[in-house]
Design a protein around this motif. Structure first.
Motif, PDB file in Angstrom:
ATOM      1  N   THR A  56      64.365  46.502  34.073  1.00 62.24           N
ATOM      2  CA  THR A  56      64.295  45.560  35.194  1.00 62.24           C
ATOM      3  C   THR A  56      65.524  45.673  36.083  1.00 62.24           C
ATOM      4  OG1 THR A  56      62.998  44.031  33.836  1.00 62.24           O
ATOM      5  CG2 THR A  56      64.045  43.133  35.805  1.00 62.24           C
ATOM      6  N   ILE A  57      66.692  45.753  35.455  1.00 61.28           N
ATOM      7  CA  ILE A  57      67.931  45.861  36.232  1.00 61.28           C
ATOM      8  C   ILE A  57      67.986  47.187  36.986  1.00 61.28           C
ATOM      9  CG2 ILE A  57      70.447  45.980  36.073  1.00 61.28           C
ATOM     10  CD1 ILE A  57      70.264  44.096  33.666  1.00 61.28           C
ATOM     11  N   MET A  58      67.651  48.280  36.302  1.00 62.57           N
ATOM     12  CA  MET A  58      67.712  49.593  36.937  1.00 62.57           C
ATOM     13  C   MET A  58      66.680  49.726  38.054  1.00 62.57           C
ATOM     14  SD  MET A  58      70.222  51.228  35.802  1.00 62.57           S
ATOM     15  CE  MET A  58      69.792  52.754  36.643  1.00 62.57           C
ATOM     16  N   SER A  59      65.470  49.185  37.844  1.00 65.13           N
ATOM     17  CA  SER A  59      64.455  49.268  38.895  1.00 65.13           C
ATOM     18  C   SER A  59      64.878  48.481  40.127  1.00 65.13           C
ATOM     19  CB  SER A  59      63.113  48.756  38.370  1.00 65.13           C
ATOM     20  OG  SER A  59      63.203  47.391  37.988  1.00 65.13           O
ATOM     21  N   ALA A  60      65.554  47.345  39.916  1.00 65.22           N
ATOM     22  CA  ALA A  60      66.039  46.569  41.058  1.00 65.22           C
ATOM     23  C   ALA A  60      67.108  47.346  41.827  1.00 65.22           C
ATOM     24  CB  ALA A  60      66.592  45.229  40.578  1.00 65.22           C
ATOM     25  N   ILE A  61      68.020  47.987  41.096  1.00 65.45           N
ATOM     26  CA  ILE A  61      69.086  48.754  41.749  1.00 65.45           C
ATOM     27  C   ILE A  61      68.507  49.957  42.495  1.00 65.45           C
ATOM     28  CG2 ILE A  61      71.145  50.152  41.351  1.00 65.45           C
ATOM     29  CD1 ILE A  61      71.789  48.328  38.983  1.00 65.45           C
ATOM     30  N   VAL A  62      67.622  50.698  41.813  1.00 66.45           N
ATOM     31  CA  VAL A  62      67.019  51.880  42.449  1.00 66.45           C
ATOM     32  C   VAL A  62      66.163  51.467  43.642  1.00 66.45           C
ATOM     33  CG1 VAL A  62      65.406  53.788  42.097  1.00 66.45           C
ATOM     34  CG2 VAL A  62      67.083  53.236  40.333  1.00 66.45           C
ATOM     35  N   GLY A  63      65.405  50.370  43.498  1.00 63.71           N
ATOM     36  CA  GLY A  63      64.593  49.890  44.618  1.00 63.71           C
ATOM     37  C   GLY A  63      65.439  49.493  45.813  1.00 63.71           C
ATOM     38  N   PHE A  64      66.580  48.863  45.540  1.00 60.72           N
ATOM     39  CA  PHE A  64      67.485  48.493  46.633  1.00 60.72           C
ATOM     40  C   PHE A  64      68.015  49.731  47.348  1.00 60.72           C
ATOM     41  CE2 PHE A  64      71.939  47.982  47.927  1.00 60.72           C
ATOM     42  CZ  PHE A  64      71.795  47.026  48.917  1.00 60.72           C
ATOM     43  N   LEU A  65      68.419  50.737  46.576  1.00 62.60           N
ATOM     44  CA  LEU A  65      68.959  51.952  47.186  1.00 62.60           C
ATOM     45  C   LEU A  65      67.893  52.701  47.980  1.00 62.60           C
ATOM     46  CD1 LEU A  65      71.195  53.251  44.245  1.00 62.60           C
ATOM     47  CD2 LEU A  65      71.918  52.043  46.315  1.00 62.60           C
ATOM     48  N   LEU A  66      66.679  52.788  47.429  1.00 60.40           N
ATOM     49  CA  LEU A  66      65.603  53.465  48.156  1.00 60.40           C
ATOM     50  C   LEU A  66      65.231  52.699  49.420  1.00 60.40           C
ATOM     51  CD1 LEU A  66      63.245  54.563  45.218  1.00 60.40           C
ATOM     52  CD2 LEU A  66      64.816  55.983  46.540  1.00 60.40           C
ATOM     53  N   GLY A  67      65.193  51.376  49.324  1.00 55.51           N
ATOM     54  CA  GLY A  67      64.891  50.578  50.505  1.00 55.51           C
ATOM     55  C   GLY A  67      65.955  50.710  51.579  1.00 55.51           C
ATOM     56  N   ALA A  68      67.221  50.766  51.147  1.00 53.13           N
ATOM     57  CA  ALA A  68      68.302  50.955  52.122  1.00 53.13           C
ATOM     58  C   ALA A  68      68.220  52.335  52.763  1.00 53.13           C
ATOM     59  CB  ALA A  68      69.655  50.766  51.433  1.00 53.13           C
ATOM     60  N   ARG A  69      67.851  53.335  51.959  1.00 54.67           N
ATOM     61  CA  ARG A  69      67.726  54.685  52.519  1.00 54.67           C
ATOM     62  C   ARG A  69      66.582  54.770  53.518  1.00 54.67           C
ATOM     63  NH1 ARG A  69      65.116  59.287  48.985  1.00 54.67           N
ATOM     64  NH2 ARG A  69      63.357  57.988  49.652  1.00 54.67           N
ATOM     65  N   ASP A  70      65.446  54.137  53.186  1.00 55.53           N
ATOM     66  CA  ASP A  70      64.279  54.180  54.069  1.00 55.53           C
ATOM     67  C   ASP A  70      64.314  53.112  55.147  1.00 55.53           C
ATOM     68  OD1 ASP A  70      63.328  56.270  52.554  1.00 55.53           O
ATOM     69  OD2 ASP A  70      62.106  54.997  51.257  1.00 55.53           O
ATOM     70  N   ARG A  71      65.378  52.318  55.167  1.00 54.13           N
ATOM     71  CA  ARG A  71      65.589  51.300  56.204  1.00 54.13           C
ATOM     72  C   ARG A  71      64.456  50.275  56.208  1.00 54.13           C
ATOM     73  NH1 ARG A  71      66.878  54.619  61.587  1.00 54.13           N
ATOM     74  NH2 ARG A  71      67.492  52.550  62.302  1.00 54.13           N
ATOM     75  N   LEU A  72      64.091  49.827  55.017  1.00 54.18           N
ATOM     76  CA  LEU A  72      63.066  48.792  54.911  1.00 54.18           C
ATOM     77  C   LEU A  72      63.659  47.433  55.261  1.00 54.18           C
ATOM     78  CD1 LEU A  72      61.302  49.817  51.574  1.00 54.18           C
ATOM     79  CD2 LEU A  72      60.607  50.350  53.900  1.00 54.18           C
ATOM     80  N   GLY A  73      62.813  46.564  55.753  1.00 53.44           N
ATOM     81  CA  GLY A  73      63.249  45.215  56.071  1.00 53.44           C
ATOM     82  C   GLY A  73      63.876  45.063  57.435  1.00 53.44           C
ATOM     83  N   GLU A  74      63.810  46.100  58.271  1.00 53.84           N
ATOM     84  CA  GLU A  74      64.390  45.981  59.605  1.00 53.84           C
ATOM     85  C   GLU A  74      63.546  45.078  60.498  1.00 53.84           C
ATOM     86  OE1 GLU A  74      65.160  49.680  61.438  1.00 53.84           O
ATOM     87  OE2 GLU A  74      66.761  50.236  60.073  1.00 53.84           O
ATOM     88  N   ILE A  75      62.236  45.077  60.270  1.00 60.19           N
ATOM     89  CA  ILE A  75      61.341  44.288  61.111  1.00 60.19           C
ATOM     90  C   ILE A  75      61.130  42.941  60.438  1.00 60.19           C
ATOM     91  CG2 ILE A  75      59.062  44.200  62.164  1.00 60.19           C
ATOM     92  CD1 ILE A  75      59.041  47.217  62.159  1.00 60.19           C
ATOM     93  N   ARG A  76      61.836  41.946  60.911  1.00 57.27           N
ATOM     94  CA  ARG A  76      61.807  40.628  60.280  1.00 57.27           C
ATOM     95  C   ARG A  76      61.300  39.541  61.207  1.00 57.27           C
ATOM     96  NH1 ARG A  76      67.902  40.924  57.611  1.00 57.27           N
ATOM     97  NH2 ARG A  76      67.575  42.851  56.408  1.00 57.27           N
ATOM     98  N   SER A  77      60.952  39.883  62.440  1.00 53.41           N
ATOM     99  CA  SER A  77      60.519  38.872  63.395  1.00 53.41           C
ATOM    100  C   SER A  77      59.575  39.503  64.404  1.00 53.41           C
ATOM    101  CB  SER A  77      61.733  38.260  64.115  1.00 53.41           C
ATOM    102  OG  SER A  77      62.414  39.264  64.851  1.00 53.41           O
ATOM    103  N   VAL A  78      58.967  38.649  65.220  1.00 54.87           N
ATOM    104  CA  VAL A  78      58.068  39.136  66.266  1.00 54.87           C
ATOM    105  C   VAL A  78      58.842  39.960  67.288  1.00 54.87           C
ATOM    106  CG1 VAL A  78      56.480  38.426  68.090  1.00 54.87           C
ATOM    107  CG2 VAL A  78      56.533  37.172  65.926  1.00 54.87           C
ATOM    108  N   GLU A  79      60.075  39.551  67.563  1.00 54.37           N
ATOM    109  CA  GLU A  79      60.892  40.307  68.514  1.00 54.37           C
ATOM    110  C   GLU A  79      61.143  41.723  68.009  1.00 54.37           C
ATOM    111  OE1 GLU A  79      61.542  37.306  67.432  1.00 54.37           O
ATOM    112  OE2 GLU A  79      61.200  36.103  69.240  1.00 54.37           O
ATOM    113  N   ALA A  80      61.337  41.854  66.699  1.00 54.86           N
ATOM    114  CA  ALA A  80      61.539  43.188  66.136  1.00 54.86           C
ATOM    115  C   ALA A  80      60.272  44.029  66.244  1.00 54.86           C
ATOM    116  CB  ALA A  80      61.979  43.074  64.677  1.00 54.86           C
ATOM    117  N   VAL A  81      59.112  43.394  66.070  1.00 46.03           N
ATOM    118  CA  VAL A  81      57.849  44.119  66.244  1.00 46.03           C
ATOM    119  C   VAL A  81      57.730  44.622  67.675  1.00 46.03           C
ATOM    120  CG1 VAL A  81      55.337  43.918  66.199  1.00 46.03           C
ATOM    121  CG2 VAL A  81      56.699  42.845  64.413  1.00 46.03           C
TER     122      VAL A  81
END
Length: 224
Positions: A56-81
């Protein structure tokens, strides 16, 4: 935790002819398997729990790193869309769609307008399917559905046609700017082009009117 259990396990295995209080199906003539299982089960459970926590801990860390690499979570609002939507077709074709030979030719030849049109025509059906599913689940209304649907981009217009929610009221704003502007056409167009979607709206309006008038005049011309 393991070493202290080795000697008792060997001792239990060496016992012969033990009489159990419960009805035995497994341990008889099988080195007291149930007794050994009962001895080792707590230790095995602890190790499985440790593995689960570690995973669980390792998957969270790896998921965070992969998400940061793929720039996930940048679109958080209608303005971003609004800001990133024009990049969706290109990214969709690069990351999710199979390779299209015609697209490679357009990339190599530098025909950016035709490339954007092709990307939009491939992206539009998938986007519209997502929007229709949102309507079926009653997350959006019919009016919102009409605003979110993207034209198929397979017509005769030489530009990309974007959804209405990006272009809504942009033509009227451009008209107001033109009315209040006393500068040259180049300066007026520069002011309009500062808003990319206002520029797209004006261009689409121009090309649509041109296409309609050309179709009418061509038909009338054939009659002569």
């Amino acid at each position: 935790q393991i070493k202290p259990l080795v000697k008792p396990t060997r001792l239990i295995i060496s016992f012969k002819g033990l009489q159990y209080q419960w009805h035995d199906f497994v341990s008889k003539n099988n080195h007291n398997a149930i007794t050994i299982l009962a001895l080792w089960a707590p230790v095995a459970s602890i190790y499985l729990l440790d593995i689960h926590v570690f995973y669980t801990i390792m998957s969270a860390i790896v998921g965070f790193l992969l998400g940061a690499r793929d720039r996930l979570g940048e679109i958080r609002s209608v303005e971003a869309v609004h800001r990133f939507f024009e990049k969706f077709p290109e990214v969709f074709m690069d990351k999710l769609h199979v390779a299209v030979p015609k697209r490679k030719q357009l990339l190599s030849s530098g025909q950016q307008a035709e490339l954007n049109k092709l990307d939009a025509s491939r992206f539009a059906p998938f986007w519209n399917e997502i929007v229709k599913n949102l309507r079926e689940e009653d997350y959006i209304s019919n009016t919102e559905l009409d605003l979110l649907l993207m034209p198929k981009n397979i017509g005769g217009l030489p530009i990309v046609q974007w959804p209405l929610f990006l272009l809504a009221s942009k033509v009227f704003l451009a008209k107001d700017i033109a009315v209040d502007c006393n500068d040259s056409q180049d300066e007026l167009w520069l002011r309009i082009s500062k808003d990319e979607y206002m520029q797209y709206a004006v261009e689409e309006c121009f090309h649509s009117i041109k296409y309609i008038l050309s179709s009418i005049l061509d038909k009338e011309g054939h009659l002569w």
